[in-house]
Design a protein around this motif. Structure first.
Motif: not given
Length: 285
Positions: A77-87
């Motif tokens: 996600x960091x490499x692709x510049x996206x954000x997501x919540x981890x569950x």
């Protein structure tokens, strides 16, 4: 918090039981899961619900494997510049208590599952969630500021939440994840949803998923009833339409389209944290 027009989409990537034999699209290796999570985030998912597989693709709760998967997701996600919540899941009757919740302090997800009752899952095995296990899980979640995702399969599960809140095991406001359509629990139909909604605790947020053929009906019913979230993914449903195997991304894209058709907006990960009251532990970008 006040009701919002935003809808949080959760992508349940693989579960414990979905295999490559069932569908070639299910991700199993950490790198596969990470790649799929990135694609789902770009399609509109704000939360990634993660289960974990060993080197052979079998369900595991080994801390090293959990950490490898979560690390891979965060790095991708960091490499692709996206954000997501981890569950992350704490489910798995065949795993020890330590395996099911011991990893939490190592990976610090924003959410983890909390299944408040034991049930006969599909009349095939006992989905075991012992009271003492749940007490310990609730304490750990509060210690590390991890929001419990309360997976509710039956109305009795909703009633049991009162006990956990009263005894300090859970802390309000709660987040409810309705899981309808499992044999042995509430059917995936509007009658079930209509019966359960009045018992959702005041101030709680709620999301919904239907298992298998109940997948689409429960999304539509949930949106009509004002849900805060939709959960989709290959953990819960393998098909896009009759006989057509889906990918996680396709299921997210369809959910996003339904949200928009309902006159609502797809929530970002940042908005999901605000809606569900989550604390981001590890920055993804």
């Amino acid at each position: 918090m006040a009701k919002t027009n935003k809808v949080v989409i959760t992508a349940a990537m693989c579960g414990n039981g979905t295999t490559k034999a069932m569908t070639p699209h299910v991700p199993e290796l950490p790198e596969e899961i990470a790649k799929d999570v990135v694609a789902c985030a770009k399609a509109g998912a704000a939360v990634a619900h993660l289960h974990f597989r060993d080197e052979e693709g079998k369900a595991t709760m080994r801390t090293d494997r959990v950490k490898a998967t979560v690390d891979a997701v965060r790095e991708a996600c960091a490499k692709e510049g996206v954000d997501i919540c981890i569950n992350t899941t704490t489910s798995g009757s065949r795993f020890t208590w330590e395996e099911r919740m011991g990893y939490l302090k190592e990976v610090l997800p924003e959410m983890c599952t909390f299944d408040p009752c034991t049930m006969n899952w599909g009349n095939s095995f006992v989905f075991l969630n012992e009271p003492k296990f749940l007490e310990e899980l609730g304490k750990i979640a509060q210690e590390y500021d991890i929001k419990p995702e309360l997976e509710i399969f039956d109305c009795g599960h909703l009633h049991n939440l009162n006990y956990f809140v009263k005894n300090g095991i859970l802390k309000a406001p709660l987040h409810i994840q309705l899981m309808l359509g499992v044999v042995g629990a509430m059917p995936g139909n509007v009658e079930s949803l209509g019966y359960m909604l009045p018992f959702i605790p005041e101030g709680a947020t709620w999301s919904i998923s239907g298992i298998g053929k109940a997948h689409m009906p429960m999304m539509l019913a949930g949106l009509a009833a004002g849900c805060d979230g939709l959960r989709v993914g290959l953990e819960d449903n393998l098909y896009l339409s009759h006989g057509v195997k889906a990918t996680n991304v396709q299921l997210v894209e369809r959910a996003a389209k339904l949200v928009e058709l309902a006159g609502r907006e797809v929530a970002t990960a940042a908005e999901a944290r605000d809606i569900f009251g989550l604390t981001q532990k590890v920055a993804l970008k």
